[in-house]
Design a protein around this motif. Sequence first.
Motif, mmCIF file in Angstrom:
data_model
loop_
_atom_site.group_PDB
_atom_site.id
_atom_site.type_symbol
_atom_site.label_atom_id
_atom_site.label_comp_id
_atom_site.label_asym_id
_atom_site.label_seq_id
_atom_site.Cartn_x
_atom_site.Cartn_y
_atom_site.Cartn_z
ATOM 1 N N PRO A 28 29.489 -60.367 31.248
ATOM 2 C CA PRO A 28 28.664 -60.091 32.428
ATOM 3 C C PRO A 28 27.296 -59.495 32.098
ATOM 4 O O PRO A 28 27.132 -58.850 31.064
ATOM 5 C CB PRO A 28 29.490 -59.041 33.168
ATOM 6 C CG PRO A 28 30.183 -58.296 32.074
ATOM 7 C CD PRO A 28 30.496 -59.315 31.020
ATOM 8 N N THR A 29 26.348 -59.720 32.997
ATOM 9 C CA THR A 29 25.089 -58.983 32.961
ATOM 10 C C THR A 29 25.321 -57.773 33.860
ATOM 11 O O THR A 29 25.604 -57.926 35.054
ATOM 12 C CB THR A 29 23.941 -59.855 33.508
ATOM 13 O OG1 THR A 29 23.959 -61.078 32.782
ATOM 14 C CG2 THR A 29 22.597 -59.177 33.323
ATOM 15 N N VAL A 30 25.217 -56.582 33.269
ATOM 16 C CA VAL A 30 25.713 -55.396 33.978
ATOM 17 C C VAL A 30 24.600 -54.685 34.758
ATOM 18 O O VAL A 30 24.216 -53.565 34.434
ATOM 19 C CB VAL A 30 26.435 -54.439 33.004
ATOM 20 C CG1 VAL A 30 27.814 -54.980 32.679
ATOM 21 C CG2 VAL A 30 25.639 -54.255 31.716
ATOM 22 N N TYR A 31 24.128 -55.372 35.793
ATOM 23 C CA TYR A 31 23.051 -54.795 36.605
ATOM 24 C C TYR A 31 23.484 -54.616 38.049
ATOM 25 O O TYR A 31 22.728 -54.136 38.878
ATOM 26 C CB TYR A 31 21.803 -55.682 36.543
ATOM 27 C CG TYR A 31 21.967 -57.007 37.244
ATOM 28 C CD1 TYR A 31 22.818 -57.973 36.734
ATOM 29 C CD2 TYR A 31 21.286 -57.283 38.427
ATOM 30 C CE1 TYR A 31 22.994 -59.181 37.376
ATOM 31 C CE2 TYR A 31 21.456 -58.494 39.085
ATOM 32 C CZ TYR A 31 22.314 -59.432 38.550
ATOM 33 O OH TYR A 31 22.495 -60.619 39.199
ATOM 34 N N TYR A 32 24.722 -55.052 38.365
ATOM 35 C CA TYR A 32 25.218 -54.934 39.723
ATOM 36 C C TYR A 32 26.743 -55.060 39.698
ATOM 37 O O TYR A 32 27.316 -55.394 38.670
ATOM 38 C CB TYR A 32 24.603 -56.035 40.610
ATOM 39 C CG TYR A 32 24.576 -55.650 42.069
ATOM 40 C CD1 TYR A 32 23.919 -54.492 42.479
ATOM 41 C CD2 TYR A 32 25.249 -56.406 43.022
ATOM 42 C CE1 TYR A 32 23.927 -54.108 43.811
ATOM 43 C CE2 TYR A 32 25.253 -56.027 44.354
ATOM 44 C CZ TYR A 32 24.594 -54.878 44.736
ATOM 45 O OH TYR A 32 24.612 -54.485 46.035
ATOM 46 N N ILE A 96 22.362 -47.490 34.230
ATOM 47 C CA ILE A 96 22.763 -48.649 35.045
ATOM 48 C C ILE A 96 23.815 -49.454 34.283
ATOM 49 O O ILE A 96 24.871 -49.803 34.821
ATOM 50 C CB ILE A 96 21.530 -49.560 35.325
ATOM 51 C CG1 ILE A 96 20.499 -48.827 36.162
ATOM 52 C CG2 ILE A 96 21.924 -50.902 35.928
ATOM 53 C CD1 ILE A 96 20.821 -48.754 37.624
ATOM 54 N N ALA A 97 23.505 -49.725 33.020
ATOM 55 C CA ALA A 97 24.422 -50.546 32.212
ATOM 56 C C ALA A 97 25.780 -49.873 32.103
ATOM 57 O O ALA A 97 26.818 -50.516 32.267
ATOM 58 C CB ALA A 97 23.830 -50.764 30.827
ATOM 59 N N LYS A 98 25.787 -48.576 31.878
ATOM 60 C CA LYS A 98 27.066 -47.867 31.707
ATOM 61 C C LYS A 98 27.880 -47.935 33.006
ATOM 62 O O LYS A 98 29.058 -48.267 33.001
ATOM 63 C CB LYS A 98 26.791 -46.409 31.289
ATOM 64 C CG LYS A 98 27.910 -45.438 31.473
ATOM 65 C CD LYS A 98 28.364 -44.854 30.141
ATOM 66 C CE LYS A 98 29.668 -44.084 30.177
ATOM 67 N NZ LYS A 98 30.730 -44.547 31.031
ATOM 68 N N CYS A 103 32.399 -50.522 36.020
ATOM 69 C CA CYS A 103 32.915 -51.235 37.213
ATOM 70 C C CYS A 103 33.585 -52.537 36.790
ATOM 71 O O CYS A 103 34.661 -52.897 37.283
ATOM 72 C CB CYS A 103 31.783 -51.601 38.179
ATOM 73 S SG CYS A 103 31.032 -50.193 38.952
ATOM 74 N N PHE A 104 32.934 -53.225 35.864
ATOM 75 C CA PHE A 104 33.474 -54.500 35.398
ATOM 76 C C PHE A 104 34.834 -54.303 34.711
ATOM 77 O O PHE A 104 35.804 -54.994 35.004
ATOM 78 C CB PHE A 104 32.463 -55.156 34.435
ATOM 79 C CG PHE A 104 32.997 -56.366 33.736
ATOM 80 C CD1 PHE A 104 33.143 -57.570 34.422
ATOM 81 C CD2 PHE A 104 33.375 -56.309 32.403
ATOM 82 C CE1 PHE A 104 33.665 -58.683 33.780
ATOM 83 C CE2 PHE A 104 33.892 -57.415 31.759
ATOM 84 C CZ PHE A 104 34.036 -58.608 32.449
ATOM 85 N N LYS A 121 28.082 -55.010 22.954
ATOM 86 C CA LYS A 121 26.933 -54.758 23.834
ATOM 87 C C LYS A 121 25.654 -55.260 23.170
ATOM 88 O O LYS A 121 25.402 -54.945 21.997
ATOM 89 C CB LYS A 121 26.786 -53.262 24.076
ATOM 90 C CG LYS A 121 27.886 -52.711 24.934
ATOM 91 C CD LYS A 121 27.641 -51.256 25.232
ATOM 92 C CE LYS A 121 28.816 -50.724 26.030
ATOM 93 N NZ LYS A 121 28.895 -49.288 26.036
ATOM 94 N N ALA A 122 24.846 -55.955 23.947
ATOM 95 C CA ALA A 122 23.607 -56.516 23.376
ATOM 96 C C ALA A 122 22.739 -55.421 22.762
ATOM 97 O O ALA A 122 22.230 -55.589 21.645
ATOM 98 C CB ALA A 122 22.842 -57.263 24.464
#
Length: 456
Positions: A28-32, A96-98, A103-104, A121-122
């Motif tokens: 996932p892209t972890v922004y939301y 935000i990422a954390k 959540c994911f 993690k990127a």
Amino acid sequence: MKIYNSLTRKKEELSSKDNTVKMYTCGPTVYYFPHIGNMRAYIFMDLLRKSLKYCGYKIEGVMNITDVGHLVSDSDEGEDKMEIAAKRENKDPYEIAKFYTDCFIKDTSRLNIELPEHIAKATEHIGEMIDFIKKLEEKGYTYIIDDGVYFDVQKFKGYGQLSGKDLSTVGESRIDENSQKHHPFDFALWKFVPENHIMKWNSPWGVGCPGWHIECSAMGEKYLGNSIDIHTGGIDHKPIHHENEIAQNDAKEGKRVVKNWMHVEFLQVDGGKMSKSLGNLYTLDDLIKKGYSPLDFRYMNLLTHYRKALNFTFESLASSASALKSLRNLVLEHKGAPNKTKEEVLKSYEDQFVAAISDDLNIPLALGVLWKMLKSEEKSNDIFLLAKKFDSVFSLDLEKETKADEIPEEILNLANQRKIARENKDYAKSDEIRNLISSKGYTILDTKEGFEIKKI
Ligand code: AMP
Ligand code: ZN
């Protein structure tokens, strides 16, 4: 096991070295908050991993967490999604990422999804990405323009093999007059970023951040080497992200790195696109708030083959919930009954189950085998045991009803809050929480170790 390879557009026998499948999954892209469409993609990954294990394979799996470098558009335009979220929530992009990574992970655990062996993690692999780009540069596949280092698709002979895109017919993606790109399909490996960007790193080409596609290639190589058996992701990634990953990998190694590509079709809502603007974008929590359990949603995912669109409606979720309940009851009716089933009958069901999961992951058919077995055989514990074995793939907690006295998460949270209140000698608060717990049907006893909760 046979799987459909999006690259060759054929079902192929999976071959792997030493029976170990090296598998990369776009994470996932972890922004939301992840939505239920995202979770379809990871339920698919999980079913694939568990089916492979059932068939005797071992798995070395990697999934990335994109915490930098994913721009609003797949074609290198717009802002970084992480930076936008940071502005929106007035937080640091790392916070935000954390938050959204947690959540994911929480959602995967509620859906009984087993995470791959490596979660990468990127932002923790920037060095590997820079080294990768350096190799591409040495081999002459890159060029530098004002806003970054780009991959030159015209230098890579195999470009377009996954998506069927043809470099000579660019169609709507014609290059705009102001762009310095050599070809519209060229993509950023490293983007220079303005000073006010929070996520930025030094590189041989200047301060910036990596492109999104390089992340998966570099982390795949780090953990799995230059021969990867399966790469999975959502169908939306096929035309750009995965085409670009192939270009990077195969240009660097001079050979095909990923042997099989598997793409899961989209989850739709009420037969159409799910989107925030249409007000039909749901998260797992939205379903829970409406009284469904995460596994009701998982059950629903088992009913549609991964290469078909899954149409989510609340009516079908309700019928999945009731089907899951009946399935569990049926399983429990077999539990503890005297063994009656002939060996060859059990074997025939298991053969049918294995044939279904080995045929490009035909989970709906495998679920049908389970239902048929439970309904048509006399109540017998050996059927129960085989159902439990099948559940190592389905992961529906088919024995759930036996855990009737399991303490709900909400009560455990309250008990923990009460423990903290007691430690702080806030007895008024501790009594208040005790009353709340008992109003919900549980009693709490303090013990030397902490506490014990019982259903009243
Ligand atoms: P993203 O965080 O946007 O990179 O998406 C994470 C994963 O979810 C990717 O594999 C996407 O292809 C997948 N995905 C996004 N939307 C959907 C959807 N509606 N149905 C199924 N998979 C999806
Ligand atoms: Zn990826």
